[in-house]
Structures are given as structure tokens and as C-alpha cells.
Design an enzyme around this catalytic site. Structure first.
Site, short mmCIF file in Angstrom:
data_model
loop_
_atom_site.label_atom_id
_atom_site.label_comp_id
_atom_site.label_asym_id
_atom_site.label_seq_id
_atom_site.Cartn_x
_atom_site.Cartn_y
_atom_site.Cartn_z
N HIS A 170 0.78 -1.08 -0.14
CA HIS A 170 0.03 -0.02 0.09
C HIS A 170 0.81 1.15 0.12
O HIS A 170 1.99 1.34 0.71
CB HIS A 170 -0.84 0.06 1.21
N LEU A 171 0.47 2.15 -0.63
CA LEU A 171 1.00 3.71 -0.78
C LEU A 171 0.37 4.37 0.04
O LEU A 171 -0.60 4.67 0.32
CB LEU A 171 0.88 4.11 -2.36
#
Length: 763
Positions: free
Chosen positions: A659-660
Site C-alpha cells: 500500500h502507498l
């Protein structure tokens, strides 16, 4: 389903089954027995101590005697007692010492509130446990319950945590014919849910005044002790320590469930996680291949590959108990002395193995046609129908057609119903020889050629499965190498919990103190239905469920750390909580944001747990995630042009699933409490998205700066780099700091801000 039924076949006589029910009063043990017995073709006897004495309560000895007689007569038996501790179960387990008896446990581990409610409300109970006294009895029994383990001598344990699980288990035993067996192992267990929820409730209450946490609390599990008021830490210290003692005990129990140490169960480690291929008999139905010859080839190839596949299983599946091919295979397997832990047969629908039979198979084989198209009949139509249009699309991308004797491995998209409902990650299409003149490529009874093609077909099928197993094992090795050294045993986590409540003068303990508190709240939010937002604040890794057994350093994601993975794999279940859903990514708010705006962009690709998993083939996905992150940053900038954003990844995140982070640089948040929080976003530990994409493009992997020393560095302003003694002083400083950002952040698009807005004015 690809099968053939022979009405005259006579399979070997099946084993008797001794099912020891485990559950508190009101958990539904008697109802379970009644529903199975009323609909089952297998002869069952219910042994109930409440009625064993001519309709009145009797003794344990009477129950043992009755069960022994029934088993000698070839009947299967339900032991309808509470059986909540090992000692109560031990004598009944000994009844299964013979080779012709399988000993099962069905654990009705339903919520205490439900069991108490049922017990209090019922009338005319066989044991007269009803009314007001029932609540105290149920509560006392649950406080001392001891969940069963394979090492006690069970062949199979089924855990039921809700009424849906119970219905599934009833269906499994109701459809068990006189000649059938069930796969061995533990099914449906959620190893640490009970005690962890109890601990989290305590911690949530203790922190409520600081974080304005909800004051509501449900009925806790009787085994978990929950203090009454949030401001009574000292008073409740003894209670909390008792909870932690229980946590250690429950964890040992959970580990015992996952790793048995006795007899034939020594290698049965969390069987839901063991790679398993379910396959039908190829070519024996529509293609009319000789059953005897097909059975010889299946057993030959199973014997060959079961020795090569160390930690994996093969399962031959058919719809009918009367299947001729199934009967032949069973007899030949006995002759060949094949390990029944590595290969067995199963009667059921290959598209509902887990939901209806409790058998987790991550790979299934499809007896396909040469065009690899849906339709027709049998197993091909069933699998394409159950998998939805996702399978057809994925197949087209992988291969256009198939020649006899070949197989094609197709990863199943996570949006497929087979993936979400059954846990199937891959479908292997396989095409065998055809002896049916009404079908293409008929061999006109040329069995020399036909046997060679069928051998090639099974070889291709099993080699395809072996490649999946090897890839999965390789991924686990990579994760262990990168994260194994950071794994902590549960005792370490428990120490963090204690430190989060009681003052500790040691500076490091104080740092871990706040961090543990954040983690506990985060976990409770997830367990309670996920809420409207989710979190990924930097945290230690906790060894709990899904424990890996290879190597000396065992790394696993804790139950709470699975939340993002579950959302990415099943976004349809969380639509109300998500900001955006697409085929590749989902977007959601961080549950405990560390700034005014803080969102997460999750990859929906399976096998990408964190940055170390990313390879060059994932570059397009990273670019997609970056573009989506930019879109949301620009949306927030349209609302408030004074903000500035940074997009990046944690080198070693606390939660599973790549995840960013899209986070504004004001860092105004009550949830930013300690060094780890700050340094996880303001040291080399935080990898800018643009840099990660460049490294993947040129080197095929990202540089991970996951040294824990980065997280314990002194606190420095992210603009002027001035040092500060604590978080309050740092926050006070950054609220008024007008310095420009460091030069390295001003390059390569690492900061995102409104056009024309000078960076010394942005927040």
C-alpha cells in the site's frame, strides 16, 4: 462433474467415526446431533450423559460403555457432553485406538452471550440446566475451557465460531455416507481471536480519555477480563496481568492446534495453509476412457508426484459415492501404500469444497475442452460458471487453446467468486485423450496412444501444481529473509501491552509504550467490523495465526495485520468504507491518520504483501498506484491549496498488503504520538514512490531501508531539521516553521503541491 457411476461397484467398507462434541451448555450440541442423525445415511448413535440412565442423567462410565458397544457394531457415535477440558475428552479419545475408527472433534465455540441466552430461555432441558442458574454455570465453564488439539489424538477438528459455521459442519456430517471419510486436520480455527479481543477491550478502555474512544463495550468473552472504568489503571493492574497470563496460555494452545507433535499428525500444520490440488478424473466421463486403465495411470502419477511434493496434497474429487473410478482408485491406493496425508479422495462438488465440505484447496483442475471455452457439461461448465467471467478473461490472456496431454496454469483474479468464497487462487486447465466418437480428436480405441496422452496430461497437471507450490515457497523465503529478524514472540507483544498502561522510566520502553497503545486500538477497530477507516502505522511484527513452519525464524502477520489484505481481496464487502475501488487498487482513509489528510492506496494483486515482494513485472501496477495517489492529492489540494503531499511506502510495514501512503506534510494529528510514528514518515524508512518506481525500472527491486535504528532516531523537523526532545515540542515547532523543505525533497517530484503555491507557505 467428470465422473461415471457404477451401480455394481463395491467399495471397501468405511471407517466408523467417533465425534466428540465440545461446547458450553446452549451451544447447540444436541441440536447438531439431531439434525445430522435425521438426514444422514450413515448409522449414528447419540451418547448423552443427561439421558444415558434410562432417560435420566447418568455417569461418564455409562457413556463410555454405550459408545464402545456402538463402535463395535460398526456404528458412528456422537459424544454429546460439554467436553470442555482435555481430561474430560481423554477417555473417549482412547475408544478410537483401533485402525477402523476416526476420532473427530466438533467445537461449537459460539459467543458466550448467545450460549447464556439460549440456556436461560430454554424449558424442559434434558439436564434441567435452564433459567437463572444457567448463566452462572455457563460463565464458570467457559472460564476454564480448554480447546482441543490434534496432539490429544484427534484425526480431525472442526471449529465453529458462528451459526453459519455450525450449519456448514452439520451439512458436512449429514452428507457423510457409510463408506466415506473426511480429510484429517484442523478446519475453521481462528487461533487468537478470543484472547486478543479481550486484551484489546481492556486497552481501548484505558486509552479512551486520551483519544476520545467510544465508551461502548459489548459483552466480553468470559475468559477475558475487562475493567469497568478507564481511569482505574492501578486498581486493575492485577486483572490485566491475569489477562496477559491467559493470552500466553491461549497462544500456546493455538500453536498446539497448528503444529501437532504426536503420531501421524506430526506434519499437519495449519492444513488450510497447505497447498492442495483438487482434481477430477480426466477423460473417464464424456471422453469415455477405460476406467481400469485410467485408475492405473492416476495412481501411478500420484505415487510419483506425492513423493516430490513435500508439503502439499493431492485430492481426487467426484460427485458420487458410487463412482466407479473412485472405487478403483481407493483399492489401488491401498495396494500401493500411498501416504493418505498426501493423497486422498473426496466426494463433493469441486466448486464448493471449502464452503460445503471444509476442505481448503487453493488450486483446482478443470477437465477442459480444447478451445478452453465455458459451456458443455460436467466439470468444465461447473468451474467456469462458479468462477464467473473472470476465469474466462484470465484464461484468454494466458492461452488460446490446448492440445491433448497438456495443461495450462491460470491465476484466478481475486474478484472471482471461487477466489472469495472458496480460496481458490489458480485453475489448471487440462485436456486428456478422447475415446468418444461424438467428440473431436477421437482415438478410436487406440489405447497405446491414449494411455500415453493421459500420462502426459497428469504429468502436466501435477507439474503445473508443483510450480505453484515452488513459487509460493520462494515468496515465503523472501519474506523470512527480509522480515524474519524483526519477528517478535507474543511475550514481547504482551510486554508492550503492559508498558502501554503502566509508567516505565526507560526511554525505549516509553517509546514502545505509545506505539503498543496505538496498535491495540487499531486492532479493536478492525475486529469490530473494520469501521469506516483503516490504519497502517509503523508497528512490530507479531507471531500469531498463519504461523509459517519452515526455518528457524518464523514470520507471520498477526490477525489484526490481515485487515488491509482482506479489504484488497474482498473490496465488495467493504464498499461503504472505501473511497475508490478499481480492478487494480482500492483507496481508503487511514484509520489513525498522522496528518490532516492521510489515505492509503492498496494494490489488489495477491502475493504482494509489502515492498520486498515487488519485482519489475509489477512496475505498471506501481505507476497505477502512484497515479491514483496523485489524483487524490490533487483533489485535496483543490479543497485546501495550502497543503503539500508526499507519496511513498514504508520499508517494512506493519500491515499485510502492498500500500502507498498519500500524506499531507502538516502532521497535525492526535494520533502522531511517538518517535516511531514520526520517523516512519520522515527518515529513509519512508521510500518515496517516484524513487521506488525508478529503482524497480532499473534494478528490478526496491531498496529497503528497514533498520530499526531509523525509527529510534532523534526527533527532527522535516523542514529545517532542528532537533526536539519530544513530540509535543516538535509539533509546536512545525506548526510555525516557515523554512523551505530540504533540497532532496524538492527534486524529482517527491512533493506534490498546488501550482504556483510557494513551498515555504505550504503546510
Amino acid at each position: 462433474m467428470d465422473m461415471d457411476v457404477d451401480e455394481t461397484s463395491a467399495p471397501n467398507e468405511g471407517k466408523s467415526v467417533l465425534v466428540i462434541l465440545v461446547g458450553a451448555p446452549g451451544s447447540g450440541k444436541s441440536t447438531f446431533c439431531e439434525e445430522v442423525i435425521s438426514s444422514s445415511a450413515r448409522p449414528w448413535l447419540r451418547v448423552c450423559q443427561d439421558t444415558i440412565g434410562n432417560g435420566k442423567a447418568g455417569s461418564k462410565a455409562q457413556c463410555l460403555s454405550s459408545a464402545t458397544r456402538a463402535l463395535k457394531d460398526g456404528k458412528s457415535v456422537f459424544i454429546d457432553r460439554c467436553n470442555l477440558d482435555r481430561e474430560q475428552r481423554s477417555e473417549f479419545i482412547k475408544l478410537g485406538d483401533g485402525p477402523q475408527i476416526d476420532v473427530h472433534a466438533v467445537v461449537l465455540d459460539l459467543p458466550a452471550k448467545l450460549c447464556i441466552s439460549r440456556s436461560v430461555k430454554r424449558t424442559g432441558h434434558e439436564g434441567n440446566l435452564q433459567g437463572g442458574k444457567a448463566a452462572a454455570v455457563v460463565n464458570r465453564m467457559l472460564q476454564n475451557k480448554e480447546l482441543p488439539k490434534l496432539s490429544e489424538g484427534f484425526n480431525r477438528i472442526t471449529f465453529c465460531q458462528n451459526e453459519s459455521d455450525v450449519k456448514s459442519a452439520i451439512n458436512t456430517y449429514s452428507t457423510l455416507g457409510p463408506l466415506d471419510g473426511l480429510p484429517h486436520g484442523c478446519f475453521g480455527q481462528k487461533a487468537d481471536s478470543k484472547i486478543q479481543v479481550g486484551i484489546m477491550k481492556f486497552l481501548k478502555k484505558a486509552e479512551a480519555p486520551v483519544d476520545a474512544a467510544s465508551g461502548q463495550s459489548g459483552i466480553g468473552d468470559p475468559t477475558s477480563q475487562t475493567p469497568g472504568k478507564s481511569n482505574s489503571c492501578c486498581k486493575d493492574k492485577e486483572t490485566f496481568c491475569s489477562v496477559l497470563d491467559n493470552a500466553n496460555l491461549e497462544t500456546k494452545e493455538a500453536e498446539g492446534q497448528a503444529v501437532s507433535s504426536a503420531g501421524s499428525h506430526a506434519n499437519q500444520v495449519s492444513l488450510d495453509d497447505i497447498p492442495t490440488l483438487a482434481f477430477p478424473s480426466i477423460s473417464t466421463s464424456d471422453f469415455q476412457f477405460n476406467h481400469e486403465k485410467a485408475a492405473d495411470i492416476i495412481v501411478e502419477k500420484v505415487a510419483e508426484f506425492s513423493n516430490k511434493l513435500k508439503n502439499a496434497r493431492l485430492v481426487l474429487v467426484d460427485l458420487s459415492h458410487k463412482s466407479k473410478i473412485l472405487s478403483l482408485i481407493k483399492a489401488k491406493v491401498v495396494e500401493k501404500n500411498i501416504d493418505t496425508q498426501k493423497f486422498f479422495t473426496h466426494v463433493g462438488d469441486i466448486t464448493h469444497l471449502y464452503s460445503r465440505g471444509g476442505l481448503r484447496c487453493n488450486v483446482i483442475a478443470n477437465a477442459a475442452n480444447w478451445r478452453l471455452k465455458p459451456g458443455g457439461g460436467g466439470v468444465n461448465a461447473a468451474i467456469f460458471n462458479a468462477a464467473g467471467p473472470e476465469l474466462e478473461s484470465a484464461t484468454k490472456e494466458k492461452v488460446k487453446s490446448l492440445l491433448p496431454g497438456n495443461a495450462a496454469v491460470v491465476p484466478l483474479p481475486s474478484s472471482s467468486p471461487l477466489f472469495t468464497r472458496e480460496g481458490v487462487t489458480h485453475v489448471i486447465h487440462v485436456l486428456g485423450p478422447n475415446m468418444n466418437p461424438q467428440r473431436p480428436n477421437c482415438l478410436n480405441n487406440d489405447y497405446d496412444k491414449g494411455c500415453k496422452i493421459l500420462q502426459d496430461a497428469y504429468t502436466s497437471l501435477f507439474e503445473g501444481f508443483a510450480s505453484i507450490v515452488r513459487n509460493q515457497a520462494g515468496q515465503q523465503v523472501v519474506k523470512k529473509e527480509n522480515l524474519g529478524r524483526k519477528s517478535l514472540e507474543l511475550q514481547v507483544q504482551s510486554d508492550c501491552f503492559v508498558r502501554s498502561i503502566f509508567t516505565n522510566t526507560d526511554q525505549k520502553s516509553k517509546r514502545d509504550d505509545d506505539h503498543g497503545s496505538e496498535k491495540s486500538k487499531k486492532y479493536k477497530g478492525i475486529r469490530g467490523g473494520f469501521g469506516s477507516t483503516f490504519t497502517d502505522s509503523r508497528d512490530e511484527k507479531v507471531v500469531s495465526e498463519h504461523r509459517r513452519t519452515e526455518g528457524s525464524m518464523n514470520k507471520a502477520w498477526g490477525s489484526w495485520a490481515q485487515a488491509l489484505h482482506q479489504i484488497a481481496m474482498h473490496p465488495e464487502k467493504h464498499k461503504g468504507d472505501l473511497l475508490e475501488i478499481s480492478e487494480d487498487v482500492v483507496v481508503l482513509n487511514d484509520m489513525y491518520p498522522k496528518a490532516r489528510k492521510h489515505v492509503l492506496v492498496l494494490a489488489r494483486t495477491g502475493g504482494l504483501d509489502f515492498l520486498a515482494d515487488v519485482q519489475k513485472e509489477h512496475l505498471q501496477l506501481l505507476r497505477k498506484m502512484h497515479d491514483v495517489g496523485l489524483k487524490w492529492a490533487e483533489k485535496f489540494l483543490n479543497e485546501n491549496a495550502s497543503l503539500v503531499f508526499r507519496l511513498g511506502y514504508h520499508s517494512a510495514p506493519s500491515m499485510r498488503q502492498l500500500h502507498l501512503h498519500v500524506i499531507s506534510q502538516d502532521f497535525e494529528s492526535t494520533h502522531l504520538k511517538n518517535k516511531k510514528h514520526w520517523n516512519s514518515f520522515n527518515t529513509g524508512f519512508f521510500r518515496d514512490s517516484v524513487d521506488v518506481m525508478d529503482e524497480i525500472s532499473t534494478d528490478g527491486k526496491a531498496t529497503l531501508k528497514d533498520d530499526d535504528k531509523l525509527l529510534s532516531m532523534e526527533l527532527r523537523c522535516h523542514r529545517c531539521r532542528s532537533a526536539h526532545p519530544n513530540i509535543p515540542r516538535l509539533k509546536s515547532h512545525i506548526s510555525s516553521c516557515q523554512s523551505s523543505f530540504p533540497a532532496n525533497l524538492l527534486q524529482n517530484g517527491r512533493l506534490v503541491h498546488a501550482p504556483g503555491e510557494p513551498l515555504n507557505n505550504v503546510q
